[in-house]
Scaffold this active site. Structure first.
Site, PDB file in Angstrom:
ATOM      1  N   GLU A 179      34.396  39.477  44.668  1.00 44.17           N
ATOM      2  CA  GLU A 179      35.141  38.244  44.939  1.00 44.17           C
ATOM      3  C   GLU A 179      35.644  38.127  46.370  1.00 44.17           C
ATOM      4  O   GLU A 179      36.596  37.406  46.650  1.00 44.17           O
ATOM      5  CB  GLU A 179      36.286  38.093  43.935  1.00 44.17           C
ATOM      6  CG  GLU A 179      35.765  38.024  42.520  1.00 44.17           C
ATOM      7  CD  GLU A 179      36.829  37.698  41.499  1.00 44.17           C
ATOM      8  OE1 GLU A 179      37.987  37.510  41.896  1.00 44.17           O
ATOM      9  OE2 GLU A 179      36.494  37.636  40.318  1.00 44.17           O
ATOM     10  N   GLU A 206      32.369  39.394  34.537  1.00 46.03           N
ATOM     11  CA  GLU A 206      33.668  39.253  33.876  1.00 46.03           C
ATOM     12  C   GLU A 206      33.752  37.895  33.205  1.00 46.03           C
ATOM     13  O   GLU A 206      33.461  36.879  33.822  1.00 46.03           O
ATOM     14  CB  GLU A 206      34.841  39.352  34.866  1.00 46.03           C
ATOM     15  CG  GLU A 206      35.169  40.729  35.360  1.00 46.03           C
ATOM     16  CD  GLU A 206      36.402  40.727  36.254  1.00 46.03           C
ATOM     17  OE1 GLU A 206      37.305  39.896  36.037  1.00 46.03           O
ATOM     18  OE2 GLU A 206      36.455  41.559  37.181  1.00 46.03           O
TER      19      GLU A 206
END
Length: 399
Positions: free
Chosen positions: A131, A242
């Site tokens: 990220e 995720e």
């Protein structure tokens, strides 16, 4: 975050297996922020492999760092637990807020030299970063998501990793990067797409505020984001690194955290879209961050009896063929691509679970206790801070 399950599950580049892995995420520390050791991971991996009514065997794990918690460059003891339990590993290297990944590489080299193929044969992928692109994006900056890293930094670290392991069995392991779906649809990040063998997506419809994020719409929100990514990455395989829905916690816009809704999301996203179709690492088997109000664990105390029945239904409520708009099917020039919404909310929450101190020398030896994915949402944070932390959570491998 992805165009079709068929593409996502396609044959990986560089000789990687097309197996559609089932696993969970796991960080380097426990709920009290103490280090995990081999026995802790063995307990996790054995529970994951023996969950009652699971739609397959959850025998893979996503790790956020190669370094043992509170050590400098010792290999994380999850490696030993994985070898004992025959658990496949998606490894990770933290890259935000640092100009060096030397300790990560040293820890990994030690493991390769000590265990050889017994270790490397279980490694199914390597994620360089988590990220980072979201945090340096316009949306990430607005949400105060923390220190990230741009394409040039990620590509530098990718090349450094490749050089370090060129003459080892890990040279054939597919390399990827994990980010939020709207980072992948950002055309300015294309160089990262080109540099990796697969892309990993963290996507949480629960946090899609302003987009009708009630549980009944969660499947469609997920599909639109998934389709946007798969349409933007030029046929590269997409792994879902995720996703999940909290069983307890605060209401987030229209999204309600409950066991019932966690089960609904498991059915409509996991069973319908992902399990045995796309490499998937669910968030999560257990919670470890005591400061996180939202609890995503599907088990309590690592019981093999989950909080809800994991049996997959034969019929689903989410309509097939969720439409993908032209703007979401191809990379945008600015990167703030939000199917079904223009409010600029953090679409993929993201995480900072891998563990970073800002130096890259010891990502686990921190007292912040940030947990991965949505799990980092603090108990009394502002909306902007919470959304940003959801992305910062992947940084500390502190589950």
């Amino acid at each position: 975050m992805r165009p079709t399950a068929v593409i996502a599950a396609g044959v990986l580049a560089t000789g990687a297996s097309a197996e559609n892995y089932l696993g969970f995420n796991s960080g380097a520390t426990k709920a009290d922020r103490s280090a995990k050791f081999k026995s802790d991971w063995v307990a996790e991996f054995e529970t994951a492999q023996n969950l009652k009514n699971a739609p397959g065997t959850f025998n893979a794990v996503r790790l956020y760092t190669n370094v043992q918690a509170y050590a400098t460059n010792d290999p994380i003891q999850a490696f030993d637990a994985a070898m004992e339990t025959n658990t496949k590993m998606l490894l990770g290297i933290w890259t935000s807020g640092t100009d060096s990944i030397d300790n990560e590489l040293t820890a990994l080299k030690k493991a390769v030299e000590k265990h050889g193929k017994k270790f490397t044969d279980l490694v199914i992928g390597m994620s360089i970063g988590s990220e980072d692109l979201y945090r340096v994006s316009e949306t990430g900056i607005i949400n105060k998501a923390g220190v990230g890293a741009g394409p040039d930094v990620l590509i530098k670290f990718i090349n450094q990793y490749k050089k370090a392991f060129a003459d080892t069995p890990l040279s054939s392991v597919p390399i990827g990067h994990v980010d939020t779906w709207d980072a992948w649809t950002n055309g300015t990040n294309k160089a990262v797409v080109d540099a990796v063998d697969w892309v990993g997506v963290d996507e949480y419809p629960y946090y899609e505020n302003g987009k009708g994020n009630g549980i009944k719409n969660s499947g469609q929100l997920f599909d639109r984001a998934f389709n946007a990514v798969t349409g933007a990455v030029g046929g590269k395989p997409v792994w879902v690194t995720e996703t999940g829905w909290p069983a307890s916690g605060k209401t987030w816009d229209q999204a309600v955290a409950s066991v019932e809704n966690a089960k609904y999301y498991w059915n409509e996203v996991g069973c319908r879209k992902l399990f045995n179709k796309v490499p998937t690492f669910w968030y999560n088997l257990r919670d470890s961050n005591p400061d996180n109000e939202m609890k995503f664990a599907i088990t309590e105390n690592l019981s093999t009896d989950p909080l809800f029945d994991l049996t997959c239904p034969t019929k689903f409520e989410t309509p097939d063929g969720t439409a993908t708009t032209s703007s979401s099917a191809s990379p945008s020039s600015t990167g703030v691509s939000t199917p079904g919404s223009t409010n600029g909310s953090s679409s993929g929450t993201g995480t900072t679970e891998g563990g970073a101190t800002g130096t890259g020398s010891n990502p686990q030896a921190t007292t912040t206790g940030v947990e991965t994915g949505a799990a980092v949402m603090g108990k009394s944070l502002s909306a902007a801070a919470v959304v940003s932390l959801a992305l910062v959570a992947g940084l500390f491998a502190l589950f």
